[in-house]
Design an enzyme around this catalytic site. Sequence first.
Site, PDB file in Angstrom:
ATOM      1  N   SER A  21       0.838  -1.206   0.000  1.00  0.00           N
ATOM      2  CA  SER A  21       0.000   0.000   0.000  1.00  0.00           C
ATOM      3  C   SER A  21       0.873   1.256   0.000  1.00  0.00           C
ATOM      4  CB  SER A  21      -0.884   0.030   1.246  1.00  0.00           C
ATOM      5  OG  SER A  21      -1.401   1.339   1.410  1.00  0.00           O
ATOM      6  N   HIS A  26      -1.177  -1.082  -4.322  1.00  0.00           N
ATOM      7  CA  HIS A  26      -2.466  -0.790  -3.673  1.00  0.00           C
ATOM      8  C   HIS A  26      -2.553   0.709  -3.404  1.00  0.00           C
ATOM      9  CE1 HIS A  26      -5.962  -1.951  -1.161  1.00  0.00           C
ATOM     10  NE2 HIS A  26      -5.533  -1.068  -0.294  1.00  0.00           N
ATOM     11  N   ASP A  50      -4.631   3.590  -1.680  1.00  0.00           N
ATOM     12  CA  ASP A  50      -5.673   3.871  -0.682  1.00  0.00           C
ATOM     13  C   ASP A  50      -6.234   5.266  -0.911  1.00  0.00           C
ATOM     14  OD1 ASP A  50      -3.873   1.931   1.655  1.00  0.00           O
ATOM     15  OD2 ASP A  50      -5.930   1.568   0.978  1.00  0.00           O
ATOM     16  N   MET A  60      -8.771   8.114  -0.239  1.00  0.00           N
ATOM     17  CA  MET A  60      -9.610   8.535   0.885  1.00  0.00           C
ATOM     18  C   MET A  60     -10.095   9.972   0.664  1.00  0.00           C
ATOM     19  SD  MET A  60      -7.335   7.064   4.044  1.00  0.00           S
ATOM     20  CE  MET A  60      -6.648   5.413   3.969  1.00  0.00           C
ATOM     21  N   HIS A 102      -8.352   1.110  -3.905  1.00  0.00           N
ATOM     22  CA  HIS A 102      -9.280   0.893  -2.785  1.00  0.00           C
ATOM     23  C   HIS A 102      -9.940   2.231  -2.466  1.00  0.00           C
ATOM     24  CE1 HIS A 102      -9.548  -0.195   1.790  1.00  0.00           C
ATOM     25  NE2 HIS A 102     -10.733  -0.071   1.230  1.00  0.00           N
ATOM     26  N   MET A 151     -12.024   4.473  -0.442  1.00  0.00           N
ATOM     27  CA  MET A 151     -12.678   4.742   0.833  1.00  0.00           C
ATOM     28  C   MET A 151     -13.315   6.124   0.710  1.00  0.00           C
ATOM     29  SD  MET A 151      -9.631   3.121   3.126  1.00  0.00           S
ATOM     30  CE  MET A 151      -8.506   3.235   1.738  1.00  0.00           C
ATOM     31  N   MET A 159     -11.634  -6.008   5.367  1.00  0.00           N
ATOM     32  CA  MET A 159     -10.820  -5.066   6.144  1.00  0.00           C
ATOM     33  C   MET A 159     -10.558  -5.665   7.521  1.00  0.00           C
ATOM     34  SD  MET A 159     -10.055  -2.588   4.234  1.00  0.00           S
ATOM     35  CE  MET A 159      -9.301  -1.558   5.498  1.00  0.00           C
ATOM     36  N   GLY A 214      -8.893   3.882   7.081  1.00  0.00           N
ATOM     37  CA  GLY A 214      -8.531   5.281   7.250  1.00  0.00           C
ATOM     38  C   GLY A 214      -7.058   5.520   7.491  1.00  0.00           C
ATOM     39  N   PHE A 215      -6.379   4.533   8.079  1.00  0.00           N
ATOM     40  CA  PHE A 215      -4.982   4.780   8.440  1.00  0.00           C
ATOM     41  C   PHE A 215      -4.138   3.511   8.328  1.00  0.00           C
ATOM     42  CE2 PHE A 215      -5.820   9.010   9.917  1.00  0.00           C
ATOM     43  CZ  PHE A 215      -7.133   8.960  10.362  1.00  0.00           C
ATOM     44  N   GLY A 216      -2.848   3.683   8.071  1.00  0.00           N
ATOM     45  CA  GLY A 216      -1.922   2.565   8.116  1.00  0.00           C
ATOM     46  C   GLY A 216      -1.404   2.380   9.531  1.00  0.00           C
ATOM     47  N   GLY A 217      -0.694   1.285   9.750  1.00  0.00           N
ATOM     48  CA  GLY A 217      -0.032   1.073  11.033  1.00  0.00           C
ATOM     49  C   GLY A 217      -0.940   0.711  12.193  1.00  0.00           C
ATOM     50  N   ASP A 260      -6.720  -6.691   4.265  1.00  0.00           N
ATOM     51  CA  ASP A 260      -6.066  -5.387   4.294  1.00  0.00           C
ATOM     52  C   ASP A 260      -6.136  -4.774   5.686  1.00  0.00           C
ATOM     53  OD1 ASP A 260      -6.765  -2.297   2.410  1.00  0.00           O
ATOM     54  OD2 ASP A 260      -5.146  -2.859   3.765  1.00  0.00           O
ATOM     55  N   GLY A 261      -4.923  -4.596   6.293  1.00  0.00           N
ATOM     56  CA  GLY A 261      -4.890  -3.898   7.584  1.00  0.00           C
ATOM     57  C   GLY A 261      -4.184  -4.720   8.649  1.00  0.00           C
ATOM     58  N   GLY A 262      -3.001  -4.262   9.049  1.00  0.00           N
ATOM     59  CA  GLY A 262      -2.261  -4.965  10.104  1.00  0.00           C
ATOM     60  C   GLY A 262      -1.696  -6.296   9.666  1.00  0.00           C
ATOM     61  N   SER A 293       2.801  -0.777   6.288  1.00  0.00           N
ATOM     62  CA  SER A 293       3.937  -0.587   7.206  1.00  0.00           C
ATOM     63  C   SER A 293       4.860  -1.810   7.237  1.00  0.00           C
ATOM     64  CB  SER A 293       3.435  -0.265   8.617  1.00  0.00           C
ATOM     65  OG  SER A 293       2.292  -1.001   8.945  1.00  0.00           O
TER      66      SER A 293
END
Length: 217
Positions: A7, A32, A34, A36, A65, A67, A136, A141-144, A174-176, A197
Amino acid sequence: MLTIAPSLLSGDFGCLAQNARDLTEAGADWIHFDVMDGRFVPNLTFGPQVVRALRDDTDRYFDCHLMVERPDFYIRQFAEAGANNLTIHYEATHAAHRVLGRIREAGMHAGLALCPATPVHAIEELLPELDLLLIMSVDPGFGGQEFIPRSLGRLRQAREIIDASGQHIRLEVDGGINHDTVREVVAAGAAVLVAGSAIFRHPDGLAAGIAALRSAG
Ligand code: DX5
Ligand code: ZN
């Protein structure tokens, strides 16, 4: 065979074209994006102009993606910019059936993303319209952010629904997604792994970050 989709949200917004070239060199399968709008999620990133700006820097599959509220407003722009896939959020429109059809008509693959609180069985009415389903594993909304553990059951449920349909629908998470979570999400049925990340912050660089995720497959 896993697909790794780094991402750009975790990249350097001052040199995204270089990030795209570096990711390509490092073995990324997809890029990817993102997107937003600061309304659907409390963050603002980039739009089709950035997709267009990076299109000539890499031949990789552009996985966008969205959002955003009213994703139908942007279909033509992303198609003309060179997006290969356009994923909309189930929660962002009451007309998902029509919007997914219009994405395909514009020549892109059609994806549907579910926020963590949206029941997975909501996709059952939309399976014929899907090329990709994005589960998800964080609030968008956010990375990390921290991986939400109950996402594993949602991935298993999605995998069952997709396999029972007999359709070719790619299951993306997607996410973590990182060294600690990747094996579990792959075992639960995810085939496309988005990571920001874990790749951009890997101590040994982008290629090592991508390879570490791919080795979980
Ligand atoms: C969050 C985005 C994700 C995020 C992933 O709204 O959709 O793609 O960038 O970042 P990590 O891998 O750091 O959780
Ligand atoms: Zn994303």
